[in-house]
Write a protein that holds these residues in place. Structure first.
Motif, PDB file in Angstrom:
ATOM      1  N   GLN A 336     -59.752  -5.457  -0.358  1.00  0.00           N
ATOM      2  CA  GLN A 336     -58.591  -5.423   0.528  1.00  0.00           C
ATOM      3  C   GLN A 336     -57.629  -6.549   0.141  1.00  0.00           C
ATOM      4  O   GLN A 336     -58.041  -7.668  -0.132  1.00  0.00           O
ATOM      5  CB  GLN A 336     -59.071  -5.605   1.981  1.00  0.00           C
ATOM      6  CG  GLN A 336     -57.969  -5.620   3.001  1.00  0.00           C
ATOM      7  CD  GLN A 336     -57.408  -4.235   3.272  1.00  0.00           C
ATOM      8  OE1 GLN A 336     -58.103  -3.234   3.154  1.00  0.00           O
ATOM      9  NE2 GLN A 336     -56.128  -4.181   3.631  1.00  0.00           N
ATOM     10  N   PRO A 338     -54.159  -8.528   1.749  1.00  0.00           N
ATOM     11  CA  PRO A 338     -54.440  -9.843   1.203  1.00  0.00           C
ATOM     12  C   PRO A 338     -55.922 -10.197   1.312  1.00  0.00           C
ATOM     13  O   PRO A 338     -56.597  -9.566   2.096  1.00  0.00           O
ATOM     14  CB  PRO A 338     -53.582 -10.756   2.089  1.00  0.00           C
ATOM     15  CG  PRO A 338     -53.416 -10.022   3.386  1.00  0.00           C
ATOM     16  CD  PRO A 338     -53.470  -8.572   3.035  1.00  0.00           C
ATOM     17  N   PRO A 339     -56.388 -11.217   0.620  1.00  0.00           N
ATOM     18  CA  PRO A 339     -55.636 -12.115  -0.262  1.00  0.00           C
ATOM     19  C   PRO A 339     -55.216 -11.409  -1.546  1.00  0.00           C
ATOM     20  O   PRO A 339     -55.968 -10.608  -2.087  1.00  0.00           O
ATOM     21  CB  PRO A 339     -56.628 -13.230  -0.566  1.00  0.00           C
ATOM     22  CG  PRO A 339     -57.971 -12.608  -0.384  1.00  0.00           C
ATOM     23  CD  PRO A 339     -57.818 -11.548   0.662  1.00  0.00           C
ATOM     24  N   LYS A 490     -66.164   3.558  -1.605  1.00  0.00           N
ATOM     25  CA  LYS A 490     -66.311   2.377  -0.757  1.00  0.00           C
ATOM     26  C   LYS A 490     -65.807   2.626   0.666  1.00  0.00           C
ATOM     27  O   LYS A 490     -66.543   2.455   1.621  1.00  0.00           O
ATOM     28  CB  LYS A 490     -65.565   1.199  -1.388  1.00  0.00           C
ATOM     29  CG  LYS A 490     -65.738  -0.094  -0.601  1.00  0.00           C
ATOM     30  CD  LYS A 490     -65.028  -1.252  -1.273  1.00  0.00           C
ATOM     31  CE  LYS A 490     -65.210  -2.527  -0.466  1.00  0.00           C
ATOM     32  NZ  LYS A 490     -64.470  -3.639  -1.024  1.00  0.00           N
TER      33      LYS A 490
ATOM     34  N   PRO B  43     -64.855 -10.016   2.546  1.00  0.00           N
ATOM     35  CA  PRO B  43     -65.199  -8.905   3.444  1.00  0.00           C
ATOM     36  C   PRO B  43     -64.905  -7.577   2.751  1.00  0.00           C
ATOM     37  O   PRO B  43     -63.853  -7.428   2.128  1.00  0.00           O
ATOM     38  CB  PRO B  43     -64.257  -9.115   4.631  1.00  0.00           C
ATOM     39  CG  PRO B  43     -63.764 -10.516   4.519  1.00  0.00           C
ATOM     40  CD  PRO B  43     -63.802 -10.867   3.076  1.00  0.00           C
ATOM     41  N   THR B  62     -56.727  -4.563   8.789  1.00  0.00           N
ATOM     42  CA  THR B  62     -58.141  -4.768   9.105  1.00  0.00           C
ATOM     43  C   THR B  62     -58.348  -6.240   9.461  1.00  0.00           C
ATOM     44  O   THR B  62     -58.022  -7.132   8.675  1.00  0.00           O
ATOM     45  CB  THR B  62     -59.021  -4.399   7.895  1.00  0.00           C
ATOM     46  OG1 THR B  62     -58.444  -4.977   6.715  1.00  0.00           O
ATOM     47  CG2 THR B  62     -59.076  -2.895   7.705  1.00  0.00           C
ATOM     48  N   THR B  65     -60.278  -8.985   7.241  1.00  0.00           N
ATOM     49  CA  THR B  65     -59.697  -9.594   6.037  1.00  0.00           C
ATOM     50  C   THR B  65     -58.548 -10.539   6.380  1.00  0.00           C
ATOM     51  O   THR B  65     -57.862 -11.023   5.490  1.00  0.00           O
ATOM     52  CB  THR B  65     -59.183  -8.522   5.064  1.00  0.00           C
ATOM     53  OG1 THR B  65     -58.289  -7.660   5.767  1.00  0.00           O
ATOM     54  CG2 THR B  65     -60.308  -7.702   4.483  1.00  0.00           C
ATOM     55  N   GLU B  66     -58.330 -10.780   7.669  1.00  0.00           N
ATOM     56  CA  GLU B  66     -57.242 -11.666   8.080  1.00  0.00           C
ATOM     57  C   GLU B  66     -57.814 -13.019   8.487  1.00  0.00           C
ATOM     58  O   GLU B  66     -58.928 -13.111   8.995  1.00  0.00           O
ATOM     59  CB  GLU B  66     -56.484 -11.063   9.269  1.00  0.00           C
ATOM     60  CG  GLU B  66     -55.748  -9.779   8.922  1.00  0.00           C
ATOM     61  CD  GLU B  66     -54.606 -10.007   7.941  1.00  0.00           C
ATOM     62  OE1 GLU B  66     -53.995 -11.108   7.960  1.00  0.00           O
ATOM     63  OE2 GLU B  66     -54.336  -9.093   7.123  1.00  0.00           O
TER      64      GLU B  66
END
Lengths: 1046, 214
Positions: A336, A338-339, A490, B43, B62, B65-66
């Motif tokens: 995913q 970000p980052p 995934k 994650p 999501t 991921t923050e």
């Protein structure tokens, strides 16, 4: 060898090598005989190698050695030059002479004639597909002449395995210039000024990406090169990897210098490109040896290393985060963002990834400056881009054009258009993540924003051209199938969502779809775009959405009509010919019956769906033959001629067929117009048992078959015989009886009315002088001739237009005494809508074609036409029909002396003659009705044929009459109207189901058809095309591949 | 350094740069999730359930991921968030063997908990259910693995490689993706040391202890 340790070292080496390479760029063939050096440049790309390039090289080496030419002539195996379909290719310099499709046995002739005597071997050079002109010079062939070669330029001039040749051509000079004369910021600034955008597809500005990386904290950073190129049909990057690997190495070193704190780079190259890996690996090894990679590059303290990471064979690894995960040695699954990679990329360190093409551009931007780069392209999309042009296009291969070049130019000028005269349909851009650009947008400039606005993406450069034989639903299904297989599994929306989408598409292609499925498709796609983790899943629905956006009608045809217009989706049909035939004739059936000596049975089988087989067997434009699978082997089966053969046989043997009337009914039906639509509707309704009366305004029955088509194509005797047979069902035809008021028919007790008045009114051009004596429209002219009226045919006749009516009018004028007949048409011959065989026949008869010419004025004297003023036309941009639209050339006016002018530019229904009340007419004067049931705004009134569609073909008119008859039947029975034709053939036919033998499937051209002598044509209206003999017919039947047997 | 964020109008003081999903959960704010585990460096964000809206972002993100940033304003429910969560949830269940009454995870299954908290249905007709129909691995003396109940959250893969012996990973692609041992060998023949961490973290009844009823 010694390491390059200074700028001077590099220049010294460059100076030493450069002269030895000059011969390779010497395009002056006159210098060939005196040149002390001759160079044979042979492509070692995959296309040419697969076609046997290595054997050609070996043969050259052998012969040159034998002839003692080894010192004078050098052979270089270079990178790909683009036209991959023409391989193996050989370039000989001086002269830049290109030989295509060279076989080992051709080599001797090339050596003897060209190398020794200095004579070009014309037979082996490129020949223009249109003019057949031999074009020996490489950059003059249409495929390459229109390109702007900047990335691909160096490919043909160097041996990619030899770093010194790269240096000799100015290689590594940019790196030297950066290291010795520029600061890292200056390098970055130059890249920024060039405005280069990522060539991988998204078009993100490269300098911005580097700036993010540069500003990201940390002293360990990575640069990566994306050579995963996984889009089906895309192979631009491979050509660079294989042909010019050092440009990538130099580009990455420059990037590392500009960004700073980068000591290591990785080139991720897909494992399916073994030659690319081998070439790049060899280049990296040499670059290390020469001191362009490693520590103390060129004697400075700059350090940069580069390693290859062979890809793991997954499409998703082209996605940047998945690629980085893969380089880390893990399963290539995306992360995913970000980052973003500029913060946490490879090994959790700041990283940046650029495409092969982007990297290979960097050295030239630094060496030649940003201004050089921006000198082509558009304001927002600068520079050139490579594309791989594949699919249904004449010239396949790699294409490099400035961004903003129109798609039409790429497909038609560079690509040379569509093979076999098929109609262009769309181009798919961006592979499985992209979309289609349909024909009406063929003018679109190919650059990031405008392509995205049409629902496609630029992508890395895959360009798949599609023609009328490609089914858009099937294309969407194919791409989704690819994404399903390549999903990493995934995240759940991609893993489980794509199969759901695919299931809907599969359902549609099998004829099991519903209109609700289209809503579901859109909803599911929209959810996936929002919910998926990476670009693979987010963009996977794009091909489906884009085809649905531009080709919704095709989806509806699959769902409602159960038809695949391209005849691709096999679950929907028995054989493509039958599926394509508007009335669904059992073509394989009647061919099988003719083949087994039962032509009368064949005739009866045809009569189940077609009451006018002798006429249609003569004049049908045979859409069935366009989809005949035999056409992919050699030529389509002569389906129309065979239909004529069977029905003429029946006539000659006194056999006729009328089906039994199912059950007599009390209702009366009125049919207006005794043309093919009216006759077909009347036939079907009479078979059902209704009492049918046809009202015909003209003194003859048959509509356009009688008054539009000339005697020499369809003898009146034949047509009348068929109409008489139709009348046997108790149908009454009232001639000379125009209908003025539809309501009066209902008052007279008719329970339903079918309007089949055709399109008998000719269009006018609207130019001055049309009112003069001697100006006709083609419809009026042909009608008068057909009705035996006196027509004052001139000595010099001009016909304006390019359709079948124009050709008919011209050929009739010739037979009626004209000494000179000219056809004036504003586009090119290839654009003429008339059938090819008709145009050929006209030319054979001496009719003169003036293409790219348009009349602007009719000049008269004493009220009579004496000349037409014409203007030459040039072809400009593409219009919505995908053809180039003509533009007048100022000052090109000239007069064509004629004493008769026939305008054949279009025709429309004469609806003004009938009081239509609640019935509305639309564009072109056609009657408006529901597309599938053909029911008009007035209850009980139905329409069909040209009156509904505008001028179309006989077979379409017949199909439309049958469709209306099916609706009328259901209307009278009080049943709901159906979107499909509700019918049952009167009889069942059995015929042998034997697949063709091996001998029958071997290449065998279509059996030619005899025609009467040219001398016999001019003076009479005798039928030109003759019939097959029994032997010929059977031979032709044996060419049928029997697609219906599965 | 502490910072102040707002989740559903509640002011929360938290360490700057903390995981947002974890912060919410620690503060008793429920966000459905399956694949995230505390301590994960990256994650996976693969279950696509923990969507939240953050002011200033164009679309839901999501939360796993923050990271927390001072002044962040977060909403954990909205029609759009619900739409996305339900889409993922329904798709997850379209590939899940549903026989709760005989499932060892019944009543403590994460799917059931999410359905309850989000008012989703376990039996949903939206998508045709296609179960994987893979054989169950009962070779191990301590636990069984039923891949047909697996939702591919990847918690077992993560924990096995960080705390166990690293015998599990994903294999195959697309809909065929599954958690697997090397070359699909029986668990008993792998280097598994029986630490049972995978069983502990499995959110469904896919990995379960032997003595329990099936």
């Amino acid at each position: 060898m010694q390491k390059i340790t200074s700028y001077e070292d590099l220049l010294k080496l460059q100076k030493k090598i450069a002269p030895t390479l000059q011969v390779r760029e010497n395009r002056d063939f006159s210098a060939f005989k005196t040149s002390p050096q001759i160079c044979i440049q042979q492509c070692r790309g995959a296309g040419c190698t697969a076609a046997g390039g290595d054997k050609v090289t070996a043969k050259f080496e052998e012969l040159l050695k034998k002839k003692g030419l080894g010192n004078k002539v050098t052979i270089v195996k270079t990178g790909c030059l683009g036209p991959c379909e023409m391989g193996p290719t050989v370039i000989i310099n001086p002269g830049d002479i290109l030989y295509v499709r060279v076989k080992p046995e051709d080599v001797e002739e090339i050596v003897e004639e060209h190398i020794v005597k200095g004579q070009i071997v014309e037979r082996l050079v490129y020949h223009d597909p249109v003019t057949n002109e031999a074009i020996p010079e490489r950059l003059k062939i249409s495929f390459l002449a229109e390109q702007e070669l900047r990335i691909m330029h160096n490919n043909v001039l160097m041996d990619p395995y030899n770093i010194e040749e790269y240096i000799g051509r100015g290689g590594y000079e940019a790196l030297a210039k950066a290291l010795f004369k520029m600061t890292p910021d200056e390098v970055l600034e130059e890249v920024r000024k060039s405005n280069i955008r990522g060539r991988g597809g998204a078009g993100f500005p490269t300098a911005t990406k580097w700036t993010f990386l540069k500003k990201s904290p940390g002293t360990v950073k990575y640069l990566l090169c994306n050579g995963d190129e996984g889009d089906p049909g895309a192979y631009m990057n491979r050509a660079v990897l294989e042909g010019n690997p050092h440009s990538i190495i130099e580009g990455m070193a420059l990037g590392a210098y500009a960004v700073e704190n980068v000591k290591q780079g990785f080139a991720y190259v897909r494992a399916e490109y073994p030659l690319a890996i081998e070439t790049l690996a060899a280049a990296i090894k040499q670059a290390r040896e020469y001191g362009f990679l490693g520590k103390n590059i060129m004697g400075t303290d700059f350090e940069f290393n580069l390693d290859i990471f062979p890809g793991a064979g997954a499409f998703v690894c082209g996605e940047e985060t998945a690629l980085m995960t893969s380089v880390e040695g893990k399963r290539g699954m995306p992360r995913q963002r970000p980052p973003f990679p500029s913060e946490k990329g490879l090994f959790q360190k700041p990283s940046a990834l650029n495409n092969v093409e982007t990297w290979s551009y960097i050295p030239r931007i630094i060496r030649e400056g940003a201004d050089w780069f921006t000198s082509v392209g558009t304001d927002r999309c600068t520079g050139t881009k490579t594309f791989s042009l594949v699919g249904k296009v004449n010239n396949l291969g790699l294409v490099e054009v400035p961004l903003g070049t129109s798609l039409g130019k790429i497909v038609f000028d560079i690509g040379g258009g569509i093979p076999k005269g098929k109609k262009y349909k769309a181009t798919q851009l961006g592979g499985p993540s992209g979309g289609v650009i349909p024909i009406q947008h063929v003018n679109v400039p190919v650059e990031y924003e405008s392509v995205t606005a049409l629902g496609a993406i630029m992508g890395s450069g895959g360009m798949v051209v599609m023609d009328e034989d490609n089914c858009m639903v099937d294309i969407a299904k194919m791409f989704l199938g690819f994404c399903r297989d390549e999903s990493c599994g995934k995240c759940v929306p991609c893993r489980a969502g794509i199969p759901k989408l695919l299931a809907i598409l599969t359902r549609i292609t099998e004829g099991k779809g519903t209109m609700e499925d289209l809503d579901k498709l859109e909803e599911l796609s929209e959810m996936m775009q929002n919910a998926c983790l990476c670009a693979l899943g987010q963009t996977a629905p794009n091909p489906a959405l884009s085809t649905l956006r531009h080709f919704r009608e095709e989806y509806e045809a699959h769902i409602i009509d159960k038809k695949c217009p391209a005849a691709v989706c096999q679950a929907l049909f028995r054989a493509p010919c039958q599926h394509t035939c508007p009335v669904g004739l059992d073509v394989p059936g009647y061919i099988a019956l003719i083949k087994s000596d039962k032509p009368a049975e064949a005739y009866k089988l045809i009569m189940q769906r077609l009451p006018l087989p002798m006429s249609v067997g003569r004049v049908c434009p045979h859409p069935c033959e366009g989809k005949c699978r035999r056409g992919q082997v050699d030529e389509p089966v002569a389906i129309r001629h065979l239909k004529r053969y069977a029905s003429d046989y029946a006539w000659e043997h006194g056999i006729s067929y009328t089906p039994e009337i199912k059950s007599v009914k009390s209702e009366k039906v009125a049919v207006i117009g005794a043309g093919p639509a009216g006759l077909a509707a009347a036939w079907d309704l009479a078979v059902e048992g209704y009492k049918v009366t046809i009202f015909e305004a003209l003194p003859v029955a048959g509509g356009m078959l009688a008054v539009g088509i000339p005697e020499y194509r369809l003898p009146k005797e034949v047509l009348n015989k068929e109409i008489d047979n139709i009348k046997k069902l108790g149908i009454e035809i009232k001639l000379n009886t125009p209908v003025k008021d539809i309501n009066a028919l209902f008052k007279d007790g008719y329970k339903a009315v079918f309007i089949g008045i055709g399109a008998h009114k000719g269009d006018k051009m609207g130019i001055p002088g049309e009112e003069l004596d001697g100006v006709y429209d083609a419809i009026e002219f042909l009608r008068n001739v057909n009705l035996g009226k006196f027509v004052d045919v001139g000595k010099k006749v001009a016909v304006v237009g390019g359709g079948n009516s124009a050709i008919d009018a011209a050929r009739v004028a010739l037979r009626k005494g004209a000494q000179e007949v000219h056809i004036v048409y504003r586009r090119e011959k290839a654009d003429m809508p008339a059938e090819e065989e008709e145009i050929a026949a006209a030319e054979e008869e001496g009719i003169k074609l003036h293409v790219l010419t348009n009349p602007v004025k009719v000049i008269g004297k004493d009220g009579k036409v004496v000349a037409i003023e014409c203007q030459r036309q040039s072809l400009g941009d593409f219009d919505k029909s995908g053809r180039r639209s003509p533009k007048a050339i100022a000052g090109s006016e000239f007069n064509l002396a004629v004493d008769m002018l026939i305008e054949a530019i279009g025709q429309r229904p004469d609806t003004a003659s009938i009081n239509l009340d609640d019935i509305k007419t639309g564009p072109g004067g056609t009657v408006i009705a529901e597309k599938r049931t053909l029911s008009t705004g007035q209850k009980g009134v139905f329409v069909g044929g040209d009156a509904f569609t505008g001028p179309r073909t006989v077979i379409e008119a017949i199909a439309s009459g049958q469709r209306a008859a099916s609706s009328i039947k259901r209307f009278l029975a009080g049943q709901e109207l159906l979107p499909t034709v509700d019918r049952k053939d009167a009889e069942m036919f059995t015929y042998p189901n034997i697949p063709p033998t091996e001998e029958e499937t071997a290449v065998h051209a279509r059996v030619g058809i005899a025609e009467i002598r040219l001398a016999d044509r001019m003076s009479s209206m005798k039928e030109v095309v003759l019939n097959y003999t029994a032997k010929e017919a059977k031979e032709e039947c044996s060419r049928c591949l029997r697609c219906d047997i599965r | 350094m502490l910072c102040t964020i707002h989740i559903d109008d509640r002011e929360i003081r938290v360490k700057q740069g903390a995981n947002l999903l974890l912060t919410a959960l620690d503060n008793g704010i429920d966000i459905p999730n399956l694949c995230y585990m505390e301590g994960m460096p990256k994650p996976p964000a693969s279950c696509r359930l923990c969507y939240v809206e953050i002011a200033g972002r164009p679309s839901p993100v999501t939360s796993c991921t923050e990271i927390t940033v001072d002044g962040m304003v977060v909403r954990t429910s909205s029609p759009e968030i619900r739409r996305l969560r339900k889409f993922s949830f329904d798709l997850l269940l379209s590939r899940h063997q549903i026989n709760c009454s005989v499932c060892p995870a019944n009543k403590k299954c994460s799917l059931q908990q999410i359905a309850r908290s989000q008012h989703f249905r376990i039996i949903e007709k939206r998508f045709n259910r296609v179960e994987p129909l893979l054989p169950e691995d009962t070779s191990h003396p301590l636990f069984n693995f039923n891949p047909n109940r697996c939702v591919l959250c990847g918690r077992c893969v993560y924990i096995c490689s960080s705390k166990g012996t690293g015998v599990l990973d994903f294999a195959y692609r697309g809909l065929e993706t599954r958690v697997s041992t090397f070359a699909g060998m029986p668990l008993a023949e792998t280097a598994c040391n029986g630490c049972l961490e995978c069983v502990r973290v499995c959110p469904t009844g896919s990995l379960y202890l032997k003595e329990k009823k099936q």
